[in-house]
Design an enzyme around this catalytic site. Structure first.
Site, PDB file in Angstrom:
ATOM      1  N   SER A  14     -28.443   0.425 -60.589  1.00  0.00           N
ATOM      2  CA  SER A  14     -28.698  -1.002 -60.838  1.00  0.00           C
ATOM      3  C   SER A  14     -27.558  -1.606 -61.646  1.00  0.00           C
ATOM      4  CB  SER A  14     -30.011  -1.184 -61.605  1.00  0.00           C
ATOM      5  OG  SER A  14     -31.098  -0.682 -60.864  1.00  0.00           O
ATOM      6  N   ARG A  37     -28.720  -6.073 -69.335  1.00  0.00           N
ATOM      7  CA  ARG A  37     -30.115  -5.623 -69.300  1.00  0.00           C
ATOM      8  C   ARG A  37     -31.068  -6.783 -69.022  1.00  0.00           C
ATOM      9  NH1 ARG A  37     -32.842  -0.958 -69.951  1.00  0.00           N
ATOM     10  NH2 ARG A  37     -30.860   0.055 -70.372  1.00  0.00           N
ATOM     11  N   HIS A  40     -30.889  -7.165 -65.377  1.00  0.00           N
ATOM     12  CA  HIS A  40     -31.607  -6.024 -64.800  1.00  0.00           C
ATOM     13  C   HIS A  40     -33.117  -6.273 -64.785  1.00  0.00           C
ATOM     14  CE1 HIS A  40     -33.466  -1.907 -65.368  1.00  0.00           C
ATOM     15  NE2 HIS A  40     -32.746  -1.685 -64.303  1.00  0.00           N
TER      16      HIS A  40
END
Lengths: 213, 213
Positions: A14, A37, A40
């Site tokens: 990812s 993040r 993500h």
């Protein structure tokens, strides 16, 4: 098929995809792990443009985490989203008062949001220094008021409320606070987007950095 | 300033803004409250285009909620985001096994995600019928496998995993299931976006409709 990847491989893959699709950017090496993040967690590259860090927000956040400063969240969702084993490593407590019966009763009596009273309850404990707001603009407005009017000096404000009424405005007020009280570090974004998941992702990114550094 | 609105006024004003900005659309009168609450939670109008309902998904979901069918979530965040007082009204239990120590141990031993084993644990209780997946593609793939290979017949699948590896593919697999096992109702979206907050918003919208209808 992706389902056959091991969990740690899924995250690494990812991050590779996010790095590739984000292309060149001007985030600092201590900021990008946080922004990445958030992307993500949301699959939303808008955050690559909308996030804002006050100067030295990340090193100061890491210092606060390593010092075991308590975390207050505005929602139980944000609390749930913060990785507990990482908190234990630093002896950090995390609390949220929005479901507290006393908070609910006083909110009804006073006709204001539970989020305001829950934030105030969290701030009254001087062991708490990290305020994580992923939902309620009213909580962020109240935190800003406590800083401006009552001398509160958070170790970190993660200000990512979401929505159509007050969210963008509350974050602009946080950004404006930098001129008035520059010693309060914050991580926020511009606009309506945000959320408990996104706010928790910021904390998790910082916790991982604190464990590594 | 918005901070002075009462809580119920903030939500009403938010919905008015979403209705105005969404403009004309083709969502059914029982679908729009779900899509609108997802937009309310995410501040992301992409969902006005990307959401997909199987035929009769909403009436069948409302029937399952009114019958008190148990809810299983893939994350504690999604569990936290579902409004508990509304569940109590219908006697609905909600559970999530992802933090279960036994699930964690077996995931390590087998080298597969905790989400797969947690989903399997939830499905093994026949009182559970509503599967809410807001994070893990592997959980949705496993649910689809249980339907195709082991005869599981959920009352509702809320399939909204998020991310860059497998999320979009898992939702395409759910959409494809309609041709093979048309009796399984689902609410999902196309693409990478999703999340525990969004999945919880779908359930909350359905619970509100169930209380009203």
């Amino acid at each position: 098929m992706s389902v056959h990847l091991r969990p740690e491989e899924i995250e690494a893959e990812s991050f590779r995809i996010i790095d590739a699709e984000a292309g060149s950017h001007s985030w600092g090496p201590d900021q990008w792990p946080v922004v990445r993040r958030v992307i993500h967690t949301s699959a939303d590259f808008d955050y690559a443009r909308s996030m804002v860090f006050s100067p030295d927000a990340v090193p100061r956040a890491l210092a606060a985490l390593k010092a075991g400063r308590g975390i207050v969240t505005d929602t139980t969702m944000a609390l749930s989203g913060i990785a507990k084993p990482r908190l234990e490593r630093f002896g950090i407590s995390v609390s949220c008062f929005v479901a507290d019966p006393d908070v609910a009763r006083r909110a009804r009596e006073q006709g204001i949001t539970r989020s305001i009273l829950a934030l105030r309850a969290g701030a009254s404990d001087r062991g708490n220094g990290i305020f994580v707001i992923g939902n309620a603009p009213t909580a962020l407005f109240e935190l800003i008021r406590l800083v401006r009017e009552e001398g509160l000096r958070p170790d970190l404000v993660v200000g990512l409320p979401v929505g159509f009424v007050g969210a963008a405005e509350s974050k602009e007020a946080l950004l404006a606070l930098e001129h008035e009280v520059p010693e309060v570090p914050f991580i926020t974004n511009r606009g309506r987007k945000g959320g408990s998941n996104v706010a928790a992702a910021v904390v998790n990114a910082l916790l991982i950095m604190a464990m590594e550094g």
